[in-house]
Design an enzyme around this catalytic site. Sequence first.
Site, PDB file in Angstrom:
ATOM      1  CE1 TYR A 123      -3.927   2.130   1.676  1.00 21.83           C
ATOM      2  CE2 TYR A 123      -2.053   3.286   2.623  1.00 21.83           C
ATOM      3  CZ  TYR A 123      -3.407   3.229   2.326  1.00 21.83           C
ATOM      4  OH  TYR A 123      -4.231   4.269   2.691  1.00 21.83           O
ATOM      5  CB  ALA A 130       2.942  14.129   1.197  1.00 25.97           C
ATOM      6  CG  ASP A 240     -12.023   4.563   9.364  1.00 28.25           C
ATOM      7  OD1 ASP A 240     -11.173   5.266   9.950  1.00 28.25           O
ATOM      8  OD2 ASP A 240     -13.046   5.034   8.826  1.00 28.25           O
ATOM      9  CB  VAL A 337      11.313  -4.984  34.797  1.00 27.88           C
ATOM     10  CG1 VAL A 337      11.349  -6.313  35.539  1.00 27.88           C
ATOM     11  CG2 VAL A 337      10.072  -4.188  35.195  1.00 27.88           C
ATOM     12  N   GLY A 340      20.287  -3.417  33.739  1.00 21.65           N
ATOM     13  CA  GLY A 340      21.349  -3.419  32.717  1.00 21.65           C
ATOM     14  C   GLY A 340      21.142  -4.508  31.679  1.00 21.65           C
ATOM     15  CD  GLU A 363      -1.844   0.695   9.047  1.00 25.97           C
ATOM     16  OE1 GLU A 363      -3.026   0.848   9.398  1.00 25.97           O
ATOM     17  OE2 GLU A 363      -1.372  -0.386   8.685  1.00 25.97           O
TER      18      GLU A 363
HETATM   19  C1  LIG Z   1       8.615   1.193   9.171  1.00 22.69           C
HETATM   20  C2  LIG Z   1       7.621   2.028   8.428  1.00 22.69           C
HETATM   21  C3  LIG Z   1       6.718   1.409   7.570  1.00 22.69           C
HETATM   22  C4  LIG Z   1       5.816   2.171   6.835  1.00 22.69           C
HETATM   23  N1  LIG Z   1       4.975   1.558   5.942  1.00 22.69           N
HETATM   24  C5  LIG Z   1       4.216   2.321   5.097  1.00 22.69           C
HETATM   25  C6  LIG Z   1       3.446   1.715   4.062  1.00 22.69           C
HETATM   26  O1  LIG Z   1       3.399   0.486   3.917  1.00 22.69           O
HETATM   27  N2  LIG Z   1       2.763   2.516   3.217  1.00 22.69           N
HETATM   28  C7  LIG Z   1       2.773   3.883   3.331  1.00 22.69           C
HETATM   29  O2  LIG Z   1       2.151   4.545   2.511  1.00 22.69           O
HETATM   30  N3  LIG Z   1       3.489   4.483   4.321  1.00 22.69           N
HETATM   31  C8  LIG Z   1       4.203   3.741   5.196  1.00 22.69           C
HETATM   32  N4  LIG Z   1       4.937   4.339   6.193  1.00 22.69           N
HETATM   33  C9  LIG Z   1       4.935   5.795   6.311  1.00 22.69           C
HETATM   34  C10 LIG Z   1       4.218   6.308   7.551  1.00 22.69           C
HETATM   35  O3  LIG Z   1       2.842   6.133   7.441  1.00 22.69           O
HETATM   36  C11 LIG Z   1       4.633   7.797   7.722  1.00 22.69           C
HETATM   37  O4  LIG Z   1       6.001   7.805   8.089  1.00 22.69           O
HETATM   38  C12 LIG Z   1       3.781   8.504   8.774  1.00 22.69           C
HETATM   39  O5  LIG Z   1       2.476   8.707   8.292  1.00 22.69           O
HETATM   40  C13 LIG Z   1       4.377   9.841   9.205  1.00 22.69           C
HETATM   41  O6  LIG Z   1       4.682  10.636   8.104  1.00 22.69           O
HETATM   42  P1  LIG Z   1       6.129  11.327   8.002  1.00 22.69           P
HETATM   43  O7  LIG Z   1       7.147  10.287   8.204  1.00 22.69           O
HETATM   44  O8  LIG Z   1       6.168  12.110   6.742  1.00 22.69           O
HETATM   45  O9  LIG Z   1       6.195  12.322   9.232  1.00 22.69           O
HETATM   46  P2  LIG Z   1       5.699  13.838   9.230  1.00 22.69           P
HETATM   47  O10 LIG Z   1       4.361  13.922   8.616  1.00 22.69           O
HETATM   48  O11 LIG Z   1       6.777  14.688   8.657  1.00 22.69           O
HETATM   49  O12 LIG Z   1       5.560  14.135  10.782  1.00 22.69           O
HETATM   50  C14 LIG Z   1       6.676  14.505  11.598  1.00 22.69           C
HETATM   51  C15 LIG Z   1       6.157  14.775  13.003  1.00 22.69           C
HETATM   52  O13 LIG Z   1       5.261  15.876  12.991  1.00 22.69           O
HETATM   53  C16 LIG Z   1       4.017  15.489  13.571  1.00 22.69           C
HETATM   54  N5  LIG Z   1       2.956  16.196  12.860  1.00 22.69           N
HETATM   55  C17 LIG Z   1       2.784  16.323  11.509  1.00 22.69           C
HETATM   56  N6  LIG Z   1       1.707  17.035  11.247  1.00 22.69           N
HETATM   57  C18 LIG Z   1       1.136  17.372  12.435  1.00 22.69           C
HETATM   58  C19 LIG Z   1      -0.015  18.115  12.834  1.00 22.69           C
HETATM   59  N7  LIG Z   1      -0.850  18.656  11.929  1.00 22.69           N
HETATM   60  N8  LIG Z   1      -0.256  18.267  14.148  1.00 22.69           N
HETATM   61  C20 LIG Z   1       0.557  17.716  15.075  1.00 22.69           C
HETATM   62  N9  LIG Z   1       1.668  17.002  14.768  1.00 22.69           N
HETATM   63  C21 LIG Z   1       1.945  16.834  13.477  1.00 22.69           C
HETATM   64  C22 LIG Z   1       3.931  13.989  13.377  1.00 22.69           C
HETATM   65  O14 LIG Z   1       3.033  13.395  14.292  1.00 22.69           O
HETATM   66  C23 LIG Z   1       5.374  13.602  13.603  1.00 22.69           C
HETATM   67  O15 LIG Z   1       5.608  13.504  14.979  1.00 22.69           O
HETATM   68  C24 LIG Z   1       5.806   3.582   6.984  1.00 22.69           C
HETATM   69  C25 LIG Z   1       6.695   4.192   7.882  1.00 22.69           C
HETATM   70  C26 LIG Z   1       7.591   3.441   8.593  1.00 22.69           C
HETATM   71  C27 LIG Z   1       8.533   4.141   9.529  1.00 22.69           C
END
Ligand SMILES: Cc1cc2nc3c(=O)[nH]c(=O)nc-3n(C[C@H](O)[C@H](O)[C@H](O)COP(=O)(O)OP(=O)(O)OC[C@H]3O[C@@H](n4cnc5c(N)ncnc54)[C@H](O)[C@@H]3O)c2cc1C
Length: 382
Positions: A123, A130, A240, A337, A340, A363
């Site tokens: 997905y 973004a 969802d 718990v 080290g 997600e």
């Molecule tokens: C191991 C792994 C597997 C993944 N697998 C998939 C996958 O299969 N398919 C897929 O499409 N994606 C996948 N992802 C992507 C994942 O869904 C995104 O990394 C996630 O949605 C966060 O987006 P970003 O990394 O761009 O962080 P950013 O959007 O840049 O966010 C950075 C920080 O800012 C905070 N933030 C951003 N906007 C706001 C707001 N409006 N208010 C408050 N806080 C905010 C966030 O909570 C976060 O703490 C994966 C990520 C990882 C690490």
Amino acid sequence: MLDFELTEEQNALVQTARAFTKDKIIPVAAECDAHSKFPKDVFVEAWKLGLVAPWIDEKYGGAGFGELDNVLITEELAYGCTGIQTSITANTLAATPVALAGSEDQKKKYLGMLTGEPVFAAYAITEPAAGSDAAGIQCRARKIGDDWVLNGQKCFITNASMASWYVVFATVDPEQRHRGIMAFIVDRQSAGLSIGKKEDKMGQRASDTATVILEDVKVPASNVLAPEGQGFKLAMATFDRTRPDIGAGACGIMRRALEESIRYAQERKTFGTAIANHQAVQFLIAEMAIKYEATRMLMLKAAWMIDKGSKNSIVASYAKALGADSAMQVATDAVQVFGGNGYMREYPVEKLMRDAKVLQIYEGTSQIQRMVIAKNLFAMYK
Ligand SMILES: Cc1cc2nc3c(=O)[nH]c(=O)nc-3n(C[C@H](O)[C@H](O)[C@H](O)COP(=O)(O)OP(=O)(O)OC[C@H]3O[C@@H](n4cnc5c(N)ncnc54)[C@H](O)[C@@H]3O)c2cc1C
């Protein structure tokens, strides 16, 4: 009537998944983690047992299980290793939008592929610029003749290197934000599709996370999954359904952390007695159990609502947010718990802490879950 009992079939399913975890996941988990080794053999075994996307309708070769059954299986797999569990359950993330919005032909072909042989799907919505702001994707979809042509990059995609097909979200015009977003099913063999950087991760190292590059990838009109304006809604409707499963993964981590901590606390002695006799340690362990039980209730409720056909966005986000934040806390406390020893690779709990972190990120981050919850609450009390 409120009933907390599992059915006989559900209990049998839990026992099957638990035995599978004990025999096939736990023995290889540390090695997969240490060497970032993809657990293909484990996936194939899980598929043969019917543990991969077991909710797919019998019409398309699936087991036709409910969402409650699905999360019960996920919790068991996650107890062994959430990296391996994510590799197994990521097919659900890709198959869900097809089940929700696909045409009969698309369902037969692509869901049938997943039930017909042990193959992967992925997905892909996230892009380098973004993630949380999913409406801001830049990957472009242009109509040329009867086909669509995709250009862009998707990053951090689970099972990207392994997938036979992808659900790709792209926009006809980034200025239109969510209104411009479409969804497509893209075959792995499509000309112009390639796999980029494979990520070297903190945790869940058994799972494959990589970039998908799309350069003039031609997609036939028959593979459009959601038309302009419907793609974003489909992406959210998918979450969802899949966020309760993240809650289930969190439950697996927490139950493992709790059991490891109880065992260790009864063996380890300080000041002439087992650390289990120190109230500060008892309280840490009691908190772990509270967090596990609370998450379990919420994630089961969120899954039960799916089976009932109820709108579950807010409860799915409760389960995901509470589960992710609790798993991180519980795994951190398990390291505490163990003292080290907890910090050492030789013991199982530092891996739980590294694995738990990503539950607060993928997600939809924990912050994004709270935004979903608040938005729903304000709409409810308008
Ligand atoms: C191991 C792994 C597997 C993944 N697998 C998939 C996958 O299969 N398919 C897929 O499409 N994606 C996948 N992802 C992507 C994942 O869904 C995104 O990394 C996630 O949605 C966060 O987006 P970003 O990394 O761009 O962080 P950013 O959007 O840049 O966010 C950075 C920080 O800012 C905070 N933030 C951003 N906007 C706001 C707001 N409006 N208010 C408050 N806080 C905010 C966030 O909570 C976060 O703490 C994966 C990520 C990882 C690490």
